[in-house]
Design a protein around this motif. Structure first.
Motif, PDB file in Angstrom:
ATOM      1  N   ALA A 156       0.814  -1.221   0.000  1.00  0.00           N
ATOM      2  CA  ALA A 156       0.000   0.000   0.000  1.00  0.00           C
ATOM      3  C   ALA A 156       0.843   1.265   0.000  1.00  0.00           C
ATOM      4  O   ALA A 156       0.306   2.361   0.011  1.00  0.00           O
ATOM      5  CB  ALA A 156      -0.946  -0.002   1.199  1.00  0.00           C
ATOM      6  N   THR A 157       2.183   1.136  -0.015  1.00  0.00           N
ATOM      7  CA  THR A 157       2.995   2.346  -0.027  1.00  0.00           C
ATOM      8  C   THR A 157       3.721   2.531  -1.347  1.00  0.00           C
ATOM      9  O   THR A 157       4.550   3.406  -1.486  1.00  0.00           O
ATOM     10  CB  THR A 157       4.041   2.317   1.100  1.00  0.00           C
ATOM     11  N   GLY A 166      -9.111   0.108  -1.016  1.00  0.00           N
ATOM     12  CA  GLY A 166      -8.726   0.567   0.328  1.00  0.00           C
ATOM     13  C   GLY A 166      -7.669   1.646   0.350  1.00  0.00           C
ATOM     14  O   GLY A 166      -7.730   2.621  -0.405  1.00  0.00           O
ATOM     15  N   GLU A 167      -6.672   1.438   1.216  1.00  0.00           N
ATOM     16  CA  GLU A 167      -5.625   2.428   1.430  1.00  0.00           C
ATOM     17  C   GLU A 167      -4.901   2.820   0.161  1.00  0.00           C
ATOM     18  O   GLU A 167      -4.565   3.974  -0.053  1.00  0.00           O
ATOM     19  CB  GLU A 167      -4.572   1.819   2.379  1.00  0.00           C
ATOM     20  N   LYS A 168      -4.671   1.812  -0.651  1.00  0.00           N
ATOM     21  CA  LYS A 168      -3.898   2.068  -1.853  1.00  0.00           C
ATOM     22  C   LYS A 168      -4.679   2.977  -2.804  1.00  0.00           C
ATOM     23  O   LYS A 168      -4.126   3.868  -3.440  1.00  0.00           O
ATOM     24  CB  LYS A 168      -3.544   0.756  -2.547  1.00  0.00           C
ATOM     25  N   GLU A 209      -6.796   5.205  -1.896  1.00  0.00           N
ATOM     26  CA  GLU A 209      -6.733   6.545  -1.298  1.00  0.00           C
ATOM     27  C   GLU A 209      -5.411   7.221  -1.642  1.00  0.00           C
ATOM     28  O   GLU A 209      -5.363   8.403  -1.975  1.00  0.00           O
ATOM     29  CB  GLU A 209      -6.911   6.464   0.221  1.00  0.00           C
ATOM     30  N   LEU A 210      -4.329   6.424  -1.560  1.00  0.00           N
ATOM     31  CA  LEU A 210      -3.006   6.976  -1.862  1.00  0.00           C
ATOM     32  C   LEU A 210      -2.967   7.449  -3.323  1.00  0.00           C
ATOM     33  O   LEU A 210      -2.432   8.513  -3.635  1.00  0.00           O
ATOM     34  CB  LEU A 210      -1.939   5.910  -1.610  1.00  0.00           C
TER      35      LEU A 210
END
Lengths: 313, 296, 428
Positions: free
Chosen positions: C35-36, C318-320, C322-323
């Protein structure tokens, strides 16, 4: 005609014994043997080419847009093709191109091959030179021929004017002359390629037959028709089939030379397929056009195949 | 025309034809050479223009009217392409691909061709037609399904993908089959009597007799693999895997604008290996190989 | 025998289809990935520094985040991206190089809804990415078409340089005087259809590319044909036959004017610095207008141009996801715009700070009109966002080559194009 009867005969299997069981066992043996020869190539071919081709055939019956989702729509794509003016135009342009390019290329490349099959000084150089158009980058070819055909400043028209033609054609800028111009360039480009194939075929023409024909008083043309051509028949069949298919599939040269223009004067089926598929994202419809092109090639090939079979006997 | 046809016959034959003909032959020969040289010039013109353009700077390649020779010779284009690009990597990759595809295509193609031309079994002709038929399908129409398959097999972005794509075509099978059909059956029959298996006949008799066909298949396969652009473009994304054509296109696209001078310098370099291969390969077109054993 | 082979091939094919349909959920772009780390589609990374610039800027703002750029071939960008997406191995951020392909990816279900990404007020080109009220991408760059002119050649010919009040009549008149008084062409018009059709679409009253009626192109074509015949510019046939480049024609001072996109500013500066273009004084003027109602520096000249934007792969979760949206917001922000302008790229968000940065580099014109031309314009989209655009543009391109090559007269070529659009392009 004694000459032709000496030409290589059709291949035959070992004489089969008369009893039926022996026949069927021989059949199985031959089938396995044949398949063992074919398998190494065929396995790769079937998985890598045949399967995707079959998928494409299915897609021609769907409205596939490449991203997985496709609905079966029967023959709708084909009905649409029948009424599509652009496709009809591309279809006839393709026939026009093939009709000019096939005979021209055969005559030129066969003449070249016969000429360069002699023990001439520098024959290696001339053969290489004839092959150069095929290996020169297609980008450079398109650029140079565009320059040569340039209507106002191009050397081609300067030469025509020199010979008194006051109003030479506009070549790639004229809808009437753009296709002949493309055919000239493609013939020029392809002749070395087919020359190589013919050169290989000419090695199978026994010199003894030529000499026998000479002794019989046959002139040059008669020897060509009665000795060279019959011996060359398998090669000729190969060249004609490949050349036909390649002509119907013409794509890259037109793309770099005219992009199908001016207007639609040089748009061909392959380009139609590319446009519909990759530009307009109608892969189902593009596949249908590919299927039509396929059947066009196949019908012509089967005619050639049957004709070749008949001549064989 | 008649001079052309005369040449089909070996020189020793012609001499017998008598003295008055030799003069005519000699003049004919001179005319022939002039024609050949003129034709060769026509063939080489675009290549010549390409070399000359490779010595021009970016904005002088195209001009009105056409200028054939550069005003100033810009050798820098060649220096640029050697020093600023990975041309050595590209040549290595292209060589690996061309050589392996050619070898595999010739071996599997001629092997299969023997099965198609010399062994009679049911369904053979239909299978063969199926082979030839796929040549008639334009690649761009099944390129995506093929890509999805190879991608799922984890083969995209490897040199293997190109080797697999190029090796198993119908072209080589078809070409070799047609050639085998010109080789007299008597020769294989003799082999059988000597106790050779079918594999032995293929290896000991057919392969040696088909040198010209192997030569032409090798040359054409080599050139096609060498010059292929679309296949490597779709499959090879890593710059370390790029081929000559792909690398050049990318190199030029990465300049500020298409610098045709540098592009043509690269293209000139890329044509030379094929020219050498062709010069070496064409000597295998030696007349009469296939018939040498026939009368004996 | 034969039927058995076909049967087994069909079985294999069925297997492929299953694999193909699963393809969309596999590959790089699945939500389960790191996710980063974001992958961004780009092209010609070595000479298109914008991608690296945005990646570095985003990494600096978000600690621990890595942005990888996937370098695609620029000429086949959409084909390669399509292949990767079809195989389920597409990048996280799907860069929209051309607006005409937006609907392709959107209809194929490849693009995520990014309506909630906030954009600076007045950013150009955002509406190009809206389909049925949903936003599928955000712009970061928007080039617009302007008129480049060679001030030295104008002086030599004794003609006044553009002053921002020009209509196309003034443009033609200037080209005529230059051609009469010097030995160079008055102007250079590249062979692309946009050089003519883009202006006709943007400026003609009531023009609509999707309408299927193209009579409004006629006056534009008639003018160009007249200018070609009178020798005021190189003819279309010569341009295509001799593969003339606009960089060469303008940079080597063979033509005094050049209608072109703002991307040419950076190219011209670098080519002059490298000696590939002659050393001469040049400036940028607003593109000539259809009539006097939009000319002058107190008006907003009408031109055209398409944005370049970023979209989020629909497979992200999800988070990814959003990123990825955060990256879109950053790329469209004024901060990123200033950084882009500094390296000669025209950002979608224009402000005074951005324009100052844009003209800050050495070799750029410094006059007021150039700044006005770059900063002030009403930019109409070249390609309206519709699944019919590509097909129509292809037909209009055939019309373009038919008319300019002189092979078909204007009215019958337009009539043929109208007929083809009616018959061949689905009515939506």
């Amino acid at each position: 005609m004694t000459v032709t009867s000496n030409a290589p005969r059709r291949a035959t299997v070992p004489q089969a014994p008369t009893r039926k069981r022996r026949v069927s066992r021989l059949r199985i043996r031959n089938t396995l043997l044949g398949l063992s020869f074919i398998a190494p190539n065929f396995i790769g071919f079937a998985t890598l080419t045949l399967v995707p081709v079959i998928v494409m055939f299915y897609m021609s019956l769907s409205n596939w847009n490449i991203f997985g989702t496709s609905t079966f729509i029967g023959l709708d794509n084909f009905t649409r093709l029948a009424g599509d003016g652009s496709f009809r135009r591309a279809f006839f342009n393709t026939l026009y191109y093939a009709g000019l390019h096939i005979p021209l290329t055969i005559v030129v490349s066969l003449s070249l091959a016969i000429l360069l099959n002699n023990k001439l000084r520098g024959v290696a150089f001339f053969r290489t030179a004839a092959f150069f158009p095929y290996i020169t980058s297609i980008v450079a070819i398109a650029l140079v021929w565009n320059l040569l055909f340039s209507p106002d400043y191009g050397p081609v028209n300067e030469i025509l004017r020199f010979f008194g033609l006051s109003n030479p054609p506009g070549w790639l800028t004229s809808p009437d002359w753009s296709m002949p111009a493309v055919v000239i360039v493609s013939t020029w480009r392809d002749m070395g390629y087919y020359m190589v194939l013919f050169l290989a075929g000419l090695q199978t023409v026994p010199r003894e037959l030529h000499e026998a024909a000479r002794v019989d008083g046959a002139n040059v043309w008669q020897r060509f028709v009665n000795v060279t051509l019959p011996c060359l028949r398998p090669t000729m069949f190969f060249v004609v089939v490949i050349l036909t298919i390649n002509s119907f599939k013409i794509f890259d040269l037109i793309l770099v030379m005219t992009r199908g223009g001016p207007g639609q004067s040089t748009t061909v089926i392959s380009q139609f397929i590319y446009r519909k598929g990759f530009e307009e994202n109608e892969f189902g419809y593009a596949s249908a056009a590919a299927v039509v092109l396929f059947f066009l090639c196949i019908i012509v090939t089967i005619i050639q195949f049957l004709w070749n079979k008949r001549r064989e006997i | 025309m008649s001079e052309t046809m005369n040449l089909v016959v070996p020189p020793s034959r012609r001499r017998i034809a008598g003295g008055q003909k030799t003069v005519r032959t000699r003049i004919g020969r001179a005319v022939l050479y002039i024609l050949l040289i003129a034709a060769a010039a026509a063939m080489l013109t675009p290549f010549f223009w390409m070399i000359m353009s490779s010595l021009k700077d970016a904005n002088s390649v195209f001009s009105v009217p056409v200028r054939w020779l550069p005003e100033v010779f810009v050798w820098q284009n060649y220096v640029d392409i050697w020093t600023r690009s990975d041309i050595v990597t590209w040549i290595r990759n292209t060589l690996i691909l061309s050589v392996s595809v050619t070898l595999l295509q010739v071996i599997t193609g001629s092997f299969a061709a023997y099965g198609f031309s010399r062994i009679r079994f049911p369904g053979r002709d239909a299978l063969f037609l199926l082979y030839v038929a796929t040549i008639a399908v334009p690649w761009q129409s099944y390129m995506i399904p093929q890509f999805i398959m190879l991608s799922n097999a984890g083969l995209t972005n490897t040199l293997w993908s190109i080797i697999f794509l190029q090796t198993f075509g119908a072209f080589g099978v078809f070409l070799m089959k047609q050639f085998y059909e010109t080789i007299p059956e008597d020769l294989s029959e003799a082999g059988r009597l000597d106790g050779l298996s079918e594999y032995g006949i293929w290896w000991r008799i057919m392969v040696p007799l088909s040198v010209p066909a192997v030569a032409s298949l090798s040359l054409l396969t080599f050139v096609n693999t060498w010059n292929d652009y679309l296949g490597p473009l779709i499959y090879l994304r890593d710059s370390s895997l790029w081929t000559m054509q792909l690398g050049l296109q990318n190199f030029v696209a990465n300049l500020y604008d298409v610098d045709y001078g540098v592009l043509f310098a690269g293209l000139t370099i890329s044509v030379l290996p094929i020219a050498v291969v062709f010069l070496l390969g064409q000597r295998f077109f030696v007349e009469g190989i296939a018939t040498s054993g026939m009368k004996g | 025998m034969n039927t058995r082979i076909i049967a087994s091939a069909a079985a294999l094919a069925a297997g492929t289809l299953v694999l193909a349909s699963c393809g969309g959920s596999g590959g790089d772009a699945d939500g389960s990935g790191d996710a980063t780390t974001l992958s961004v589609a780009g092209w010609s990374v070595a000479t298109t520094p914008e991608f690296q610039l945005l990646a570095d800027g985003f990494e600096a703002q978000n600690e621990g985040v890595t942005v990888n750029i996937v370098d695609y071939d620029p000429s086949e960008y959409n084909t390669l991206l399509t292949a990767d997406l079809a195989a389920g191995s597409g990048p996280d951020i799907i860069t929209q190089k051309e607006v005409k392909f937006v609907t392709t990816f959107q209809e194929g279900g490849q693009l995520a809804d990014v309506s909630d990404v906030s954009l600076p007020a007045g950013i150009g080109g955002a509406e190009s990415y809206v389909v049925d009220g949903v936003t599928y991408a955000t712009p970061y760059r928007q080039d617009a078409w302007v008129l480049f002119y060679n001030a030295d050649l104008f002086d030599e010919a004794g003609v006044d340089t553009p002053d921002g009040t020009w209509t196309w009549d003034d443009y033609e008149e200037a080209a005529r005087q230059i051609a009469d008084n010097t030995d160079v062409n008055g102007t250079y018009q590249h062979s692309w259809q946009s050089v003519l059709q883009g202006f006709a679409n943007a400026q003609s009253p009531g023009a609509d590319l999707l309408s299927g009626e193209y009579g409004y192109f006629a006056p534009f074509y008639e003018r160009v044909l007249r200018m070609q015949d009178d020798g005021l510019q190189e003819s279309y046939n010569t341009v295509t036959a001799n593969q003339l480049t606009y960089q060469g024609e303008f940079g080597r001072q063979r033509a005094a004017m050049l209608p072109m996109g703002t991307w040419f500013v950076a190219t011209l500066i670098s080519q002059q610095a490298a000696g590939e273009a002659d050393d001469f004084t040049w400036g940028i003027a607003p593109i000539p207008q259809f009539d006097a109602s939009t000319t002058g520096m107190d008006n907003t000249p009408v031109t055209f141009g398409d944005p370049t934007g970023f979209a989020v792969n629909a497979a992200l979760e999800g988070e990814k996801a959003e990123l990825a949206k955060k990256f879109l917001a950053y790329a469209a922000s004024e901060e990123a715009a200033v950084a882009l302008a500094e390296i000669g790229i025209m950002p979608a968000a224009l402000s005074d700070a951005v324009v100052d940065a844009y003209f800050g580099s050495e070799g750029a014109p410094t006059d007021e009109l150039s700044a006005f031309a770059v900063q002030t314009h009403d930019t109409k989209p070249e390609n309206p966002t519709s699944n019919r655009t590509t097909a129509i543009q292809n037909i209009l391109n055939d019309m373009h080559s038919a008319i300019l090559s002189g092979s078909t007269d204007v009215d019958s070529a337009i009539a043929e194009a109208e007929q083809r659009v009616a018959n061949e392009v689905a009515a939506d």
